[in-house]
Design a protein around this motif. Structure first.
Motif, PDB file in Angstrom:
ATOM      1  N   THR A  42       0.819  -1.215   0.000  1.00  0.00           N
ATOM      2  CA  THR A  42       0.000   0.000   0.000  1.00  0.00           C
ATOM      3  C   THR A  42       0.852   1.263   0.000  1.00  0.00           C
ATOM      4  O   THR A  42       0.396   2.314  -0.464  1.00  0.00           O
ATOM      5  CB  THR A  42      -0.926   0.012   1.231  1.00  0.00           C
ATOM      6  OG1 THR A  42      -0.166  -0.341   2.405  1.00  0.00           O
ATOM      7  CG2 THR A  42      -2.060  -0.981   1.083  1.00  0.00           C
ATOM      8  N   GLU A  95       2.816   6.626  -5.364  1.00  0.00           N
ATOM      9  CA  GLU A  95       2.448   6.935  -6.742  1.00  0.00           C
ATOM     10  C   GLU A  95       1.387   8.032  -6.778  1.00  0.00           C
ATOM     11  O   GLU A  95       1.452   8.975  -7.560  1.00  0.00           O
ATOM     12  CB  GLU A  95       1.926   5.679  -7.450  1.00  0.00           C
ATOM     13  CG  GLU A  95       2.941   4.574  -7.613  1.00  0.00           C
ATOM     14  CD  GLU A  95       3.981   4.881  -8.681  1.00  0.00           C
ATOM     15  OE1 GLU A  95       3.829   5.882  -9.400  1.00  0.00           O
ATOM     16  OE2 GLU A  95       4.952   4.122  -8.786  1.00  0.00           O
ATOM     17  N   GLN A  96       0.399   7.922  -5.896  1.00  0.00           N
ATOM     18  CA  GLN A  96      -0.699   8.884  -5.873  1.00  0.00           C
ATOM     19  C   GLN A  96      -0.254  10.258  -5.377  1.00  0.00           C
ATOM     20  O   GLN A  96      -0.685  11.283  -5.895  1.00  0.00           O
ATOM     21  CB  GLN A  96      -1.828   8.357  -4.982  1.00  0.00           C
ATOM     22  CG  GLN A  96      -2.523   7.118  -5.537  1.00  0.00           C
ATOM     23  CD  GLN A  96      -3.512   6.525  -4.559  1.00  0.00           C
ATOM     24  OE1 GLN A  96      -3.521   6.844  -3.364  1.00  0.00           O
ATOM     25  NE2 GLN A  96      -4.350   5.630  -5.050  1.00  0.00           N
ATOM     26  N   THR A 123       1.520   2.265  -3.667  1.00  0.00           N
ATOM     27  CA  THR A 123       0.331   2.881  -4.259  1.00  0.00           C
ATOM     28  C   THR A 123       0.186   4.318  -3.777  1.00  0.00           C
ATOM     29  O   THR A 123      -0.106   5.228  -4.558  1.00  0.00           O
ATOM     30  CB  THR A 123      -0.927   2.082  -3.881  1.00  0.00           C
ATOM     31  OG1 THR A 123      -0.753   0.715  -4.250  1.00  0.00           O
ATOM     32  CG2 THR A 123      -2.154   2.638  -4.583  1.00  0.00           C
ATOM     33  N   THR A 124       0.424   4.523  -2.485  1.00  0.00           N
ATOM     34  CA  THR A 124       0.321   5.859  -1.905  1.00  0.00           C
ATOM     35  C   THR A 124       1.367   6.805  -2.479  1.00  0.00           C
ATOM     36  O   THR A 124       1.075   7.960  -2.804  1.00  0.00           O
ATOM     37  CB  THR A 124       0.466   5.780  -0.372  1.00  0.00           C
ATOM     38  OG1 THR A 124      -0.623   5.023   0.159  1.00  0.00           O
ATOM     39  CG2 THR A 124       0.468   7.170   0.258  1.00  0.00           C
TER      40      THR A 124
END
Length: 315
Positions: free
Chosen positions: A107, A113-114, A110-111
């Motif tokens: 996770t 990247e965001q 993903t974080t």
């Protein structure tokens, strides 16, 4: 591998065990029993996929060449033994692997990247990964030159150009290595500023506080090194998030051997976001608040939830 340990008549076979593990059995005519080494099915499948992508082959098809399958199993067995030896060889005794370096939860990637990549148009690259715990298909690792490159490793962190792009840096928590890493990041940011390049590091290391130490000068040399590297990174930071012990978690370093993956952190962790001047955001205060909120959520320990889920399955 360049120096193949195979002798004439040697072979490696694969067995699927009742507990879901994969056993690799190394046979030699002079041995009474084959040498056995294990890993879980999930990671075996992952490594097959990584190997196929690098070598552009399909080991899972019926018409695959025996030589390719034999090479894959030999490389995998060598890699398992190497990483086990780095953790004290516990794999040879009871598969614990307790000394292996933990990795951050998926996770987190993903974080990151965001929160950052969308602004800098660069994907993150893991700098201190291994084929067992890598999240992306391309990653940095210590043994790229002989074994790890077969699974997507592009080189050692200290040999990478680091001129631009986004890098996730979660090194082994060894003070000397961490001090060297901090120096490399400091030099890279300076060069990126001079060249006006976008360069981002997200560094994940144990929190070290000189003020919390009553007499820093009397600390062991390793602890002083840890303090020095941490202070260098914090001085460079754009954002710095401190995660308290037991409020966040990591993925087990021996995740490829265990039925469970997650563990609760027993120590405070610093997530240090460092970027060049060209990569800095304009709305700093708002972005820092958003970054911290997402990092805390992504780093939340999944250990208890995983244990509860496993208990339900065994009932």
């Amino acid at each position: 591998p360049t120096h193949c340990p195979f002798r004439k008549g040697d072979r490696i076979t694969k067995e699927e065990r009742d507990d879901g593990a994969i056993a690799l059995l190394y046979h030699r005519k002079s041995w009474k029993k084959p040498y056995c080494i294990r890993l879980n099915q999930r990671h075996y499948t992952k490594l097959v996929d990584m190997f196929q992508k690098v070598h552009d082959i399909r080991l899972s098809t019926n018409d695959c060449r025996k030589a390719e399958t034999k090479a894959f199993h030999l490389i995998l067995m060598c890699m398992l033994l190497r990483y086990s030896s780095l953790s004290g060889g516990q794999l040879l005794n009871d598969l614990r692997g307790g000394g292996m370096q933990g990795s951050v939860p998926s996770t987190i990637f993903t974080t990151l990247e965001q929160c950052t990549s969308s602004k800098n148009n660069q994907p993150f690259l893991e700098c201190f990964a291994s084929p067992f715990n890598a999240f992306y298909g391309r990653f940095g690792s210590a043994f790229s030159s002989d074994l790890d490159w077969h699974f997507g490793s592009i080189g050692d962190f200290f040999d990478m150009p680091l001129k631009k792009g986004c890098y996730e840096v979660n090194p082994p928590f060894c003070p000397g290595l961490m001090l060297r890493m901090a120096s490399r990041i400091q030099d890279s940011i300076r060069v990126a500023n001079e060249a006006r390049k976008k360069l981002v590091f997200c560094v994940i290391v144990p929190t070290a506080d000189r003020q919390a130490s009553s007499d820093a000068a009397s600390l062991p040399l390793a602890s002083r090194f840890a303090l020095d590297s941490h202070e260098t990174l914090v001085e460079l930071s754009t954002y710095h998030v401190i995660l308290k012990s037991r409020e966040h978690g990591y993925v087990e370093g021996a995740q490829h051997l265990r039925p469970t993956r997650h563990k609760e952190s027993q120590y405070d962790t610093s997530v240090i976001y460092i970027c060049s001047q060209t990569a800095e955001t304009r709305n700093h205060a708002k972005d820092e608040e958003t970054f911290e909120r997402h990092i805390r959520a992504a780093f939340a320990s999944q250990h208890e939830a995983e244990i509860k889920k496993r208990r339900k399955k065994t009932k």
